[in-house]
Design a protein around this motif. Sequence first.
Motif, PDB file in Angstrom:
ATOM      1  N   THR A 123       8.734  -9.683   1.523  1.00 43.97           N
ATOM      2  CA  THR A 123      10.115  -9.372   1.856  1.00 43.97           C
ATOM      3  C   THR A 123      11.038 -10.082   0.874  1.00 43.97           C
ATOM      4  N   TYR A 124      11.993  -9.341   0.333  1.00 39.34           N
ATOM      5  CA  TYR A 124      12.863  -9.841  -0.715  1.00 39.34           C
ATOM      6  C   TYR A 124      14.295  -9.399  -0.418  1.00 39.34           C
ATOM      7  N   ALA A 125      15.216  -9.770  -1.309  1.00 44.13           N
ATOM      8  CA  ALA A 125      16.613  -9.341  -1.177  1.00 44.13           C
ATOM      9  C   ALA A 125      17.124  -8.911  -2.541  1.00 44.13           C
ATOM     10  N   GLU A 126      17.876  -7.796  -2.586  1.00 38.59           N
ATOM     11  CA  GLU A 126      18.569  -7.385  -3.804  1.00 38.59           C
ATOM     12  C   GLU A 126      20.011  -7.831  -3.661  1.00 38.59           C
ATOM     13  N   VAL A 127      20.521  -8.578  -4.627  1.00 40.07           N
ATOM     14  CA  VAL A 127      21.785  -9.290  -4.464  1.00 40.07           C
ATOM     15  C   VAL A 127      22.981  -8.566  -5.069  1.00 40.07           C
ATOM     16  N   GLU A 128      22.812  -7.926  -6.214  1.00 40.34           N
ATOM     17  CA  GLU A 128      23.958  -7.472  -7.002  1.00 40.34           C
ATOM     18  C   GLU A 128      24.757  -6.342  -6.356  1.00 40.34           C
ATOM     19  N   GLU A 129      24.104  -5.438  -5.634  1.00 34.23           N
ATOM     20  CA  GLU A 129      24.833  -4.328  -5.014  1.00 34.23           C
ATOM     21  C   GLU A 129      25.849  -4.841  -3.996  1.00 34.23           C
ATOM     22  N   GLY A 130      25.419  -5.741  -3.124  1.00 35.92           N
ATOM     23  CA  GLY A 130      26.333  -6.294  -2.130  1.00 35.92           C
ATOM     24  C   GLY A 130      27.446  -7.106  -2.768  1.00 35.92           C
ATOM     25  N   LEU A 131      27.106  -7.845  -3.817  1.00 35.86           N
ATOM     26  CA  LEU A 131      28.109  -8.646  -4.507  1.00 35.86           C
ATOM     27  C   LEU A 131      29.184  -7.755  -5.123  1.00 35.86           C
TER      28      LEU A 131
END
Length: 354
Positions: free
Chosen positions: A310-318
Amino acid sequence: MTSLTILSSHIPPLAGKTAIITGGSSEITLSTALLLTGKGCSKVVILDPEHNDSMEPDPSIPSCMAFLKVDVRKWKELKTAVEEKVKEVDYAFYVPGPERILFEVGGEGDDQEGGDTEGVGMDWAREVRTVGNFVRVCWGVMSRPAEQSCGKLRDLKGKGGSIVICVPGGADGYMACHVLPPVGMPGEGVMDGCAGAAILGMIRSLRTVTIQDGVAINGVAVGPTVSPTSNAMPLATPLPPLTPGVRLERLPTKTADEVALALVFSATATQTRKVEVYGKEKDSDVFSVKKEDKQWNGRVIFTAGSSPMTYAEVEEGLADLRGWWLGQGNVRMVRMQQAIGDFRPFEVDHKWEF
């Protein structure tokens, strides 16, 4: 933040593809190489500053995996290896390797003209330049037009590809997280944070540019990692007391195999929307259906956390929240500045409303 679950089954077959990986003997490099070969990659080249050609080949290493003795800090070595020895690259992975130690303890400088070899210890700018050179040469090879036997160019663009950068310091680019003695050298975490923040900026700046040549650029911010076969550190690492009465009992980690999944996923995945629009693009263009915009591009996967796979993608939300933390008026002003210098070709006339 977009939560992701990445499994090996999410990686498509890679027959006919060529990949290069820096990092030499790093566990993440080896895990990434084995994942690529397991998915059928035709050629995987590891750039290893410590490789010895005279050594007997390891029978456990797949035959499609090759090693080149290359110090990636040295531009001429890197350029020659990628452009003249590997020649064609579909996927390029930058993973910090053993040569990075020399940055931190004050090793030799690189061979760039005018380079100063004094005071090199923990030189974060040197690492950023190394990553920039890696992106530069791989981007050039991926976008280089192919030639037919008659010598004429087949088309104006190359076949494209994907560049994935293992961001130094992991979370340090987003939140300060200095290395604690005796885990690392004093100040080492600060230097990692400087390099990580700069490389994140590189990914953000290039994601609307390289993709015009069919070349995606992404990052993986690596949290605490252990070897999948190591007994030196348990999966959750005990930490010493920080201050009286305060103790972090356990630090969740991921294995090198899990980080490799994030790297290869970043190189091969697709997306249903872009991270953000730029310049003359309309807000609705974030859901563009153009072929190049379907590539996973301009994103950073954060690997920290205790849940396997399980991971997180950060840039889209930022990017989506930019109007909140930067201010809608400031966002509009910057978009106007972008539009003035946005000379990219558009299929339709985009007249951005100021």
